[in-house]
Design a protein around this motif. Structure first.
Motif, PDB file in Angstrom:
ATOM      1  N   ASP A 166      38.305  29.753  37.133  1.00 38.40           N
ATOM      2  CA  ASP A 166      39.533  29.504  36.387  1.00 38.40           C
ATOM      3  C   ASP A 166      39.887  28.031  36.598  1.00 38.40           C
ATOM      4  O   ASP A 166      39.522  27.459  37.610  1.00 38.40           O
ATOM      5  CB  ASP A 166      40.591  30.430  37.022  1.00 38.40           C
ATOM      6  CG  ASP A 166      41.984  30.244  36.498  1.00 38.40           C
ATOM      7  OD1 ASP A 166      42.153  29.736  35.390  1.00 38.40           O
ATOM      8  OD2 ASP A 166      42.929  30.642  37.219  1.00 38.40           O
ATOM      9  N   LYS A 214      43.034  25.708  37.094  1.00 38.39           N
ATOM     10  CA  LYS A 214      44.466  25.880  37.367  1.00 38.39           C
ATOM     11  C   LYS A 214      45.331  24.710  36.927  1.00 38.39           C
ATOM     12  O   LYS A 214      46.475  24.891  36.540  1.00 38.39           O
ATOM     13  CB  LYS A 214      44.686  26.102  38.865  1.00 38.39           C
ATOM     14  CG  LYS A 214      44.193  27.450  39.363  1.00 38.39           C
ATOM     15  CD  LYS A 214      45.314  28.469  39.432  1.00 38.39           C
ATOM     16  CE  LYS A 214      44.812  29.887  39.580  1.00 38.39           C
ATOM     17  NZ  LYS A 214      44.092  30.137  40.806  1.00 38.39           N
ATOM     18  N   GLY A 272      49.356  28.636  35.060  1.00 37.38           N
ATOM     19  CA  GLY A 272      48.820  29.991  35.200  1.00 37.38           C
ATOM     20  C   GLY A 272      47.316  30.030  34.963  1.00 37.38           C
ATOM     21  O   GLY A 272      46.661  31.024  35.277  1.00 37.38           O
ATOM     22  N   TYR A 304      42.454  41.425  42.948  1.00 40.41           N
ATOM     23  CA  TYR A 304      42.002  40.106  42.518  1.00 40.41           C
ATOM     24  C   TYR A 304      41.940  39.232  43.758  1.00 40.41           C
ATOM     25  O   TYR A 304      42.967  39.003  44.396  1.00 40.41           O
ATOM     26  CB  TYR A 304      43.034  39.583  41.520  1.00 40.41           C
ATOM     27  CG  TYR A 304      43.027  38.131  41.091  1.00 40.41           C
ATOM     28  CD1 TYR A 304      42.892  37.077  41.979  1.00 40.41           C
ATOM     29  CD2 TYR A 304      43.243  37.826  39.758  1.00 40.41           C
ATOM     30  CE1 TYR A 304      42.935  35.752  41.552  1.00 40.41           C
ATOM     31  CE2 TYR A 304      43.301  36.503  39.313  1.00 40.41           C
ATOM     32  CZ  TYR A 304      43.144  35.478  40.231  1.00 40.41           C
ATOM     33  OH  TYR A 304      43.210  34.179  39.814  1.00 40.41           O
ATOM     34  N   ASN A 336      45.830  38.983  44.153  1.00 40.37           N
ATOM     35  CA  ASN A 336      46.736  39.457  43.127  1.00 40.37           C
ATOM     36  C   ASN A 336      46.466  40.940  42.924  1.00 40.37           C
ATOM     37  O   ASN A 336      45.394  41.445  43.272  1.00 40.37           O
ATOM     38  CB  ASN A 336      46.539  38.691  41.819  1.00 40.37           C
ATOM     39  CG  ASN A 336      47.018  37.240  41.933  1.00 40.37           C
ATOM     40  OD1 ASN A 336      48.041  36.972  42.554  1.00 40.37           O
ATOM     41  ND2 ASN A 336      46.281  36.321  41.366  1.00 40.37           N
ATOM     42  N   ARG A 361      46.462  42.596  40.034  1.00 46.53           N
ATOM     43  CA  ARG A 361      46.274  42.844  38.591  1.00 46.53           C
ATOM     44  C   ARG A 361      45.166  41.942  38.084  1.00 46.53           C
ATOM     45  O   ARG A 361      44.725  41.035  38.786  1.00 46.53           O
ATOM     46  CB  ARG A 361      47.587  42.560  37.866  1.00 46.53           C
ATOM     47  CG  ARG A 361      48.339  41.325  38.468  1.00 46.53           C
ATOM     48  CD  ARG A 361      48.270  40.100  37.684  1.00 46.53           C
ATOM     49  NE  ARG A 361      48.721  38.930  38.382  1.00 46.53           N
ATOM     50  CZ  ARG A 361      48.138  37.736  38.248  1.00 46.53           C
ATOM     51  NH1 ARG A 361      47.079  37.593  37.492  1.00 46.53           N
ATOM     52  NH2 ARG A 361      48.592  36.687  38.902  1.00 46.53           N
ATOM     53  N   GLY A 386      43.390  38.913  36.261  1.00 49.72           N
ATOM     54  CA  GLY A 386      43.788  37.511  36.092  1.00 49.72           C
ATOM     55  C   GLY A 386      43.780  37.110  34.635  1.00 49.72           C
ATOM     56  O   GLY A 386      43.147  37.736  33.799  1.00 49.72           O
ATOM     57  N   ASP A 387      44.504  36.057  34.365  1.00 51.20           N
ATOM     58  CA  ASP A 387      44.627  35.546  33.006  1.00 51.20           C
ATOM     59  C   ASP A 387      44.448  34.033  33.090  1.00 51.20           C
ATOM     60  O   ASP A 387      45.233  33.384  33.795  1.00 51.20           O
ATOM     61  CB  ASP A 387      46.025  35.911  32.492  1.00 51.20           C
ATOM     62  CG  ASP A 387      46.188  35.692  31.000  1.00 51.20           C
ATOM     63  OD1 ASP A 387      45.421  34.903  30.431  1.00 51.20           O
ATOM     64  OD2 ASP A 387      47.103  36.298  30.420  1.00 51.20           O
ATOM     65  N   PRO A 388      43.421  33.427  32.482  1.00 50.22           N
ATOM     66  CA  PRO A 388      42.544  33.933  31.425  1.00 50.22           C
ATOM     67  C   PRO A 388      41.175  34.477  31.877  1.00 50.22           C
ATOM     68  O   PRO A 388      40.293  34.646  31.034  1.00 50.22           O
ATOM     69  CB  PRO A 388      42.328  32.670  30.574  1.00 50.22           C
ATOM     70  CG  PRO A 388      42.287  31.558  31.578  1.00 50.22           C
ATOM     71  CD  PRO A 388      43.250  31.968  32.673  1.00 50.22           C
ATOM     72  N   GLU A 389      40.989  34.782  33.169  1.00 51.30           N
ATOM     73  CA  GLU A 389      39.681  35.277  33.603  1.00 51.30           C
ATOM     74  C   GLU A 389      39.277  36.566  32.885  1.00 51.30           C
ATOM     75  O   GLU A 389      38.098  36.794  32.569  1.00 51.30           O
ATOM     76  CB  GLU A 389      39.684  35.552  35.111  1.00 51.30           C
ATOM     77  CG  GLU A 389      39.822  34.317  35.984  1.00 51.30           C
ATOM     78  CD  GLU A 389      41.238  34.119  36.464  1.00 51.30           C
ATOM     79  OE1 GLU A 389      42.184  34.325  35.667  1.00 51.30           O
ATOM     80  OE2 GLU A 389      41.416  33.764  37.644  1.00 51.30           O
TER      81      GLU A 389
END
Ligand code: AMP
Ligand code: GLY
Length: 419
Positions: A202, A204, A216, A259, A275, A277, A279-282
């Motif tokens: 990702d 950052k 994010g 995560y 995390n 939940r 990940g975004d944008p993974e």
């Protein structure tokens, strides 16, 4: 199988799209969703941080599975209330979601489980912050203890900037600085069985060359041609399994998506954060390559039957996602701009335009409504082709004042080509 996806960002669009393409899924619903999600799912306007609204919607739709995307409803206990209503839910309950909701809780779990991470001090007063900063030295790492939508962390060589960030938070965690490349590794778990997905990287920072403030996430790619061959096995054994076992031992079993944000330092793998939940944008790039049933995987995890399913399979190619962010992000993003070229970009071979901060206006246009507006996500035979396709899509998207990094997956694609 009928699915309800909770959330309205890029991650939820990617989840809903993968569900819509999954032959074992018959209906996809989403709440509240966005215009992109609306193209593949039926949208329902509910307040997703209100646990009873989510549970009543799930009951009235008689869905087989609720998938909670963002951290805020998980920390608010949405998964607990959905499960109490007798409906399978992918995502941890409020107590287990503290692994993301409190940096200090996560550190405590890692200490008990023997999971390698940065040394850290929790600080409630300015004196404690000063002492911790001086103990570790520059570069300074100061984290808001609570949820901060990816913007609670400051990494700086400027002691005054570090102190200023701490003053703006109630409680902070001050950490040792970790060097080395970062990797996101996700695992699906039912609290017992732990199935890792493919590693992702990702980006950052807002600017090219990893400059400017944290966001994010401005883009992502998978697979990682440069990563050690034993990375997944190593992290599974030393990070993911011990963490899941420790959560069970504490009476807060973790089910859902764990995560692990990792730094590959010269002294080995260290956990930067957990995390609770996707990940975004993974998630956009992982699901672009997922070659097995997402519905079956998440339903099995939510019902404690993960040992019965085969580990997730990924296509051999590569995927790249490039985020188009609004002017002003990660500060106050400008909203309400008309976005052009969405259909043209989406029609490119291997490309999906994944919506995040978008909304439908009364005049039929799609307009920006958040910081990260969308992610152009592309598959290819290798990283170079996926990159080329993603940036060809970005070139077709017209958003006034938008910010795009030009170096997503650049170095990895060059290494990939050279190897
Ligand atoms: P987090 O919200 O904890 O993932 O932090 C956001 C970003 O800050 C990470 O992706 C890293 O780039 C950076 N970061 C966090 N903790 C550290 C650390 N201990 N050392 C170096 N960079 C860090
Ligand atoms: N991409 C970082 C995150 O989802 O937290």
């Amino acid at each position: 199988m009928k699915i309800l996806v909770i959330g309205s960002g890029g991650r939820e669009h990617a989840l809903a799209l993968a569900m819509a393409r999954d032959p074992s899924v018959t209906q996809v619903h989403a709440a509240p969703g966005n215009p992109g999600i609306g193209a593949v799912a039926t949208l329902h306007p509910v307040d997703i941080d209100d646990r009873t609204q989510v549970a009543s919607l799930a009951e009235s739709l008689a869905v087989d599975l609720v998938v909670v995307g963002p951290e805020a409803p998980l920390v608010a206990g949405v998964a607990d209330v959905v499960r109490a209503a007798g409906i399978a839910c992918f995502g941890p309950g409020a107590a287990a979601a503290q692994i993301e909701g409190s940096k200090w809780f996560a550190k405590d779990v890692m200490a008990s489980a023997g999971v390698p991470t940065a040394m850290a001090h929790v600080c409630d007063t300015e004196e404690q912050v000063v002492a911790a900063l001086d103990a570790f030295g520059a570069p300074y790492v100061v984290k808001d203890d609570g949820l901060a939508a990816g913007k609670g962390v400051v990494v700086t060589r400027d002691r005054e900037v570090a102190l200023e960030h701490a003053r703006g938070c109630r409680r902070v965690v001050v950490e040792e600085h970790l060097d080395g490349p970062e990797v996101s590794l996700f695992a699906v778990t039912d609290g017992q069985t732990v199935l890792p997905l493919q590693p992702v990287q990702d980006f950052k920072r807002i600017g090219d060359g990893d400059t400017g403030p944290n966001t994010g996430g401005m883009g992502a790619y998978t697979p990682l041609p440069w990563a050690p061959a034993d990375l997944v096995a190593d992290v599974h054994e030393r990070v993911l399994v011990p963490t899941v076992r420790e959560m069970e031992r504490r009476g807060v079993p973790f089910t859902g998506l764990l995560y692990a944000g990792l730094a590959l330092t010269s002294r080995g793998v260290r956990v930067i954060e957990f995390n609770a939940r996707f990940g975004d944008p993974e998630t956009q790039v992982l699901l672009a390559l997922l070659d097995s049933s997402l519905g079956t995987l998440l339903h099995s995890a939510a019902t404690g039957r993960l040992h019965e399913v085969a580990p997730p399979r990924f296509s051999p190619g590569a995927a790249v996602a490039v985020v188009v962010a609004a002017q002003g992000y990660p500060g106050t993003p400008r909203a309400g701009d008309v976005i052009g070229g969405l259909d043209a970009a989406d029609a490119l071979e291997g490309v999906d335009v994944i919506h995040a901060g978008t909304t439908s206006a009364d005049d039929g246009s799609v307009r920006s409504s958040g910081g990260r507006v969308l992610a152009v996500t592309a598959r290819g035979t290798d990283l170079a082709q996926a990159r080329e396709r993603a940036y060809a899509g970005v070139a077709l998207v017209d958003l006034p004042g938008s910010q795009v990094r030009t170096d997503i997956a650049l170095r990895a694609a060059e290494q990939d080509g050279a190897g």
